[in-house]
Motif scaffolding. Sequence first.
Motif, mmCIF file in Angstrom:
data_model
loop_
_atom_site.group_PDB
_atom_site.id
_atom_site.type_symbol
_atom_site.label_atom_id
_atom_site.label_comp_id
_atom_site.label_asym_id
_atom_site.label_seq_id
_atom_site.Cartn_x
_atom_site.Cartn_y
_atom_site.Cartn_z
ATOM 1 N N LEU A 34 0.794 -1.227 0.000
ATOM 2 C CA LEU A 34 0.000 0.000 0.000
ATOM 3 C C LEU A 34 0.831 1.284 0.000
ATOM 4 O O LEU A 34 0.275 2.370 -0.024
ATOM 5 N N HIS A 35 2.160 1.188 0.021
ATOM 6 C CA HIS A 35 3.050 2.351 -0.085
ATOM 7 C C HIS A 35 2.550 3.518 0.767
ATOM 8 O O HIS A 35 2.344 4.631 0.277
ATOM 9 N N ASP A 36 2.322 3.295 2.040
ATOM 10 C CA ASP A 36 1.670 4.278 2.897
ATOM 11 C C ASP A 36 2.659 5.200 3.602
ATOM 12 O O ASP A 36 3.800 4.831 3.844
ATOM 13 N N ALA A 37 2.177 6.419 3.905
ATOM 14 C CA ALA A 37 2.958 7.406 4.645
ATOM 15 C C ALA A 37 2.001 8.473 5.175
ATOM 16 O O ALA A 37 0.912 8.665 4.636
ATOM 17 N N ILE A 38 2.426 9.146 6.224
ATOM 18 C CA ILE A 38 1.709 10.332 6.684
ATOM 19 C C ILE A 38 2.578 11.521 6.327
ATOM 20 O O ILE A 38 3.763 11.563 6.678
ATOM 21 N N PHE A 46 -1.922 14.293 6.143
ATOM 22 C CA PHE A 46 -2.615 13.403 5.225
ATOM 23 C C PHE A 46 -1.996 12.020 5.302
ATOM 24 O O PHE A 46 -0.777 11.867 5.282
ATOM 25 N N PHE A 47 -2.852 11.008 5.393
ATOM 26 C CA PHE A 47 -2.452 9.602 5.331
ATOM 27 C C PHE A 47 -2.678 9.191 3.896
ATOM 28 O O PHE A 47 -3.803 9.225 3.399
ATOM 29 N N GLN A 48 -1.618 8.813 3.191
ATOM 30 C CA GLN A 48 -1.748 8.570 1.762
ATOM 31 C C GLN A 48 -0.880 7.415 1.318
ATOM 32 O O GLN A 48 -0.032 6.936 2.062
ATOM 33 N N GLY A 49 -1.116 6.976 0.094
ATOM 34 C CA GLY A 49 -0.328 5.911 -0.495
ATOM 35 C C GLY A 49 -0.882 5.518 -1.845
ATOM 36 O O GLY A 49 -1.656 6.259 -2.445
ATOM 37 N N ARG A 50 -0.466 4.341 -2.288
ATOM 38 C CA ARG A 50 -1.008 3.797 -3.534
ATOM 39 C C ARG A 50 -1.041 2.282 -3.420
ATOM 40 O O ARG A 50 -0.169 1.672 -2.809
ATOM 41 N N VAL A 51 -2.067 1.695 -3.996
ATOM 42 C CA VAL A 51 -2.276 0.251 -3.926
ATOM 43 C C VAL A 51 -1.560 -0.393 -5.106
ATOM 44 O O VAL A 51 -1.797 -0.030 -6.250
ATOM 45 N N GLU A 52 -0.678 -1.350 -4.795
ATOM 46 C CA GLU A 52 0.057 -2.021 -5.857
ATOM 47 C C GLU A 52 0.096 -3.510 -5.583
ATOM 48 O O GLU A 52 0.567 -3.917 -4.523
ATOM 49 N N ARG A 86 -3.864 5.715 -6.485
ATOM 50 C CA ARG A 86 -3.476 6.504 -5.310
ATOM 51 C C ARG A 86 -4.669 6.719 -4.392
ATOM 52 O O ARG A 86 -5.812 6.745 -4.838
ATOM 53 N N TRP A 87 -4.371 6.919 -3.105
ATOM 54 C CA TRP A 87 -5.407 7.209 -2.114
ATOM 55 C C TRP A 87 -4.843 8.203 -1.110
ATOM 56 O O TRP A 87 -3.639 8.278 -0.884
ATOM 57 N N SER A 88 -5.728 9.007 -0.544
ATOM 58 C CA SER A 88 -5.318 10.017 0.422
ATOM 59 C C SER A 88 -6.514 10.405 1.277
ATOM 60 O O SER A 88 -7.634 10.515 0.781
ATOM 61 N N VAL A 89 -6.270 10.600 2.574
ATOM 62 C CA VAL A 89 -7.315 11.028 3.492
ATOM 63 C C VAL A 89 -6.666 11.940 4.534
ATOM 64 O O VAL A 89 -5.530 11.706 4.952
ATOM 65 N N ARG A 90 -7.369 12.986 4.914
ATOM 66 C CA ARG A 90 -6.850 13.878 5.941
ATOM 67 C C ARG A 90 -7.022 13.222 7.305
ATOM 68 O O ARG A 90 -8.092 12.695 7.626
ATOM 69 N N VAL A 91 -5.959 13.243 8.108
ATOM 70 C CA VAL A 91 -6.006 12.722 9.470
ATOM 71 C C VAL A 91 -5.642 13.852 10.427
ATOM 72 O O VAL A 91 -5.163 14.908 10.009
#
Length: 126
Positions: A34-38, A46-52, A86-91
């Motif tokens: 999910l290549h995630d990062a804040i 923002f908590f974001q990443g991309r699904v691969e 890609r995906w992103s959500v404000r945290v």
Amino acid sequence: MSTLIAALALLLASLLGPATAHAQTAGDKPTRHLHDAIVKKHGKLFFQGRVEPGHGPVYVQKKDCAKQRCRWHSFKRVRTHGPQERWSVRVYAPKHGNWYWRGYVKASGDYATSWTHVWKTYTRRY
């Protein structure tokens, strides 16, 4: 002597065979990365990443403390977009203490449920 070694090998194979076969069938499906990062953009988190490989949606969860008694709660369902999914959500971060965040993509097709890392947000006072 060789008969004893062969008998021990067969006994060991019969004892380990079912457990090994069960372990292989339980974990046959690969997971997505999910290549995630804040990240901080313009003073907001923002908590974001991309699904691969594949696609979402990504389910984001929040936890109020690190203790075992604190449970994960659903925060938001986020759609993926673009050719790189890609995906992103404000945290957010609490005024006092810590909040923990994680996300996952449900199992589908040939892939198992895939999880992000667990991230901690907090506010620093100077």
